[in-house]
Design an enzyme around this catalytic site. Structure first.
Site, mmCIF file in Angstrom:
data_model
loop_
_atom_site.group_PDB
_atom_site.id
_atom_site.type_symbol
_atom_site.label_atom_id
_atom_site.label_comp_id
_atom_site.label_asym_id
_atom_site.label_seq_id
_atom_site.Cartn_x
_atom_site.Cartn_y
_atom_site.Cartn_z
ATOM 1 N N LYS A 148 0.845 -1.212 0.000
ATOM 2 C CA LYS A 148 0.000 0.000 0.000
ATOM 3 C C LYS A 148 0.879 1.260 0.000
ATOM 4 C CE LYS A 148 -1.888 1.890 3.877
ATOM 5 N NZ LYS A 148 -2.710 1.927 5.080
ATOM 6 N N ARG A 162 0.431 5.335 0.809
ATOM 7 C CA ARG A 162 -0.516 6.343 1.283
ATOM 8 C C ARG A 162 -0.143 7.685 0.668
ATOM 9 N NH1 ARG A 162 -4.392 7.031 4.766
ATOM 10 N NH2 ARG A 162 -4.298 5.022 5.799
ATOM 11 N N THR A 168 -8.090 1.485 3.140
ATOM 12 C CA THR A 168 -7.057 0.440 3.112
ATOM 13 C C THR A 168 -7.700 -0.938 2.952
ATOM 14 O OG1 THR A 168 -5.610 1.772 4.504
ATOM 15 C CG2 THR A 168 -5.169 -0.587 4.457
#
Ligand code: R5P
Length: 316
Positions: free
Chosen positions: A193, A195, A227
């Site tokens: 991930k 951000r 998320t």
């Protein structure tokens, strides 16, 4: 339960405080909490606490600034009233996400909160699933970090899912996810991930094989829901069957519940460390299952009071 122990509640999570008191077989300590006309918090402890081991349950979520200040004021009052020990029981340790200087000119709020609690007079802290275990090192007093994992796994087992794989929705959750995968005896995969801002995440890559598997996404907290929602999409793109998620701290801000409800996640297990948000919203697709933690906090308090090992019942 020993007579020396007392439990007080701030105003952040009365229901959980009542349940912990019930588990301990005691009643909550009496206090008068209010506000002065100008908005400052007023407080008087209405019982003798001299020489007592005092615990204060206060979660730092929903109105974190107000509840943190309230907690500091309660600690100060108890210190000045000669309590023998003062232990804030903080189900969700707010301000924990800013735990390092990852950009120029940013604060480390987790350290600031640790300093404030200590300076106010806390002699120990009891909390659950800290965003990063290293935050314990920000304190010069003992910190007991409990875990919701065993309660989550008990709830998960009732779902009787086969061919399970645990997926960490970001790199920061790998340790937590590994503990789940080891406890369940199943494989682990990780979503990469990125951000972009506090409200915008992109997740593009999946490390591991979720094809034809039922996925358990695990994270310490869910805030905007992005998320989990994005991780679920990636897992489905890689051939996952059922997707369920387990998070300790359900901040679920703004329209997180709606987003999760229209996501690929079928069940969300969420501990009760933070009071429910948007209680009027009725989910149509996702099943939200609350996992109680009062018994875990009560046992943590008993361990501290009787000098027993906390990790023996809530392993790291
Ligand atoms: C991040 O490091 C945390 O473990 C969570 O993944 C994150 O806070 C979740 O935030 P959101 O629900 O807003 O995507």
């Amino acid at each position: 339960m020993k007579k020396n122990l007392m439990l007080f509640a701030g105003s952040s999570h009365a229901a959980l405080a009542e349940q912990v008191a019930k588990e301990l077989g005691i009643t909550l300590g009496k206090l008068n909490l209010g506000t002065f006309p100008d908005g400052e918090i007023s407080l008087q402890i209405m019982e003798n606490v001299r020489g007592k081991d005092v615990f204060i349950l206060q979660t730092i979520a929903r109105k974190p600034n107000c509840y943190l200040m309230e907690l500091l004021i309660m600690i100060d009052a108890l210190k000045r009233a000669s309590a023998k020990s003062i232990v804030p029981v903080i189900p969700y340790f707010g301000y924990s996400r800013q735990d390092r200087k990852d950009k120029p000119r940013v604060p480390i709020t987790a350290k600031l909160v640790a300093d404030l609690l200590e300076k106010a007079g806390a002699t120990r802290v009891l909390t659950m699933d800290l965003h990063a275990g290293q935050i314990q090192g920000f304190f010069n007093i003992p910190v007991d970090n409990l875990h919701a994992r065993l309660s989550m796994i008990a709830a998960l087992n009732l779902l009787k899912l086969k061919d399970l794989i645990v997926v960490a929705p970001d790199i920061g959750s790998i340790k937590l996810a590994r503990h789940f995968s080891e406890a369940l005896g199943v494989d682990l995969a990780v979503v990469d991930k990125r951000r972009l801002s506090s409200t915008h995440v992109v997740s593009t890559t999946l490390i591991g094989d979720v094809h034809e598997k039922n996925v358990l996404l695990v994270d310490d907290m869910c805030s905007t829901g992005d998320t989990l929602v994005r991780s679920a999409q990636i897992c489905r793109e890689h051939g996952a069957k059922k997707i369920i998620a387990a998070v300790t701290h359900g901040l679920l801000v703004d329209d997180a519940l709606e987003k999760l409800d229209s996501s690929l996640i079928e069940v969300l297990l969420v501990a009760d460390t933070v009071p429910a948000y948007q209680t009027e919203y009725v989910c149509r697709n996702i099943r939200i299952q609350t996992v109680p933690t009062a018994d875990v906090f009560a046992e943590g308090i008993r361990c501290i009071e009787y000098s027993k090992s906390v990790s023996s019942f809530s392993p790291g």
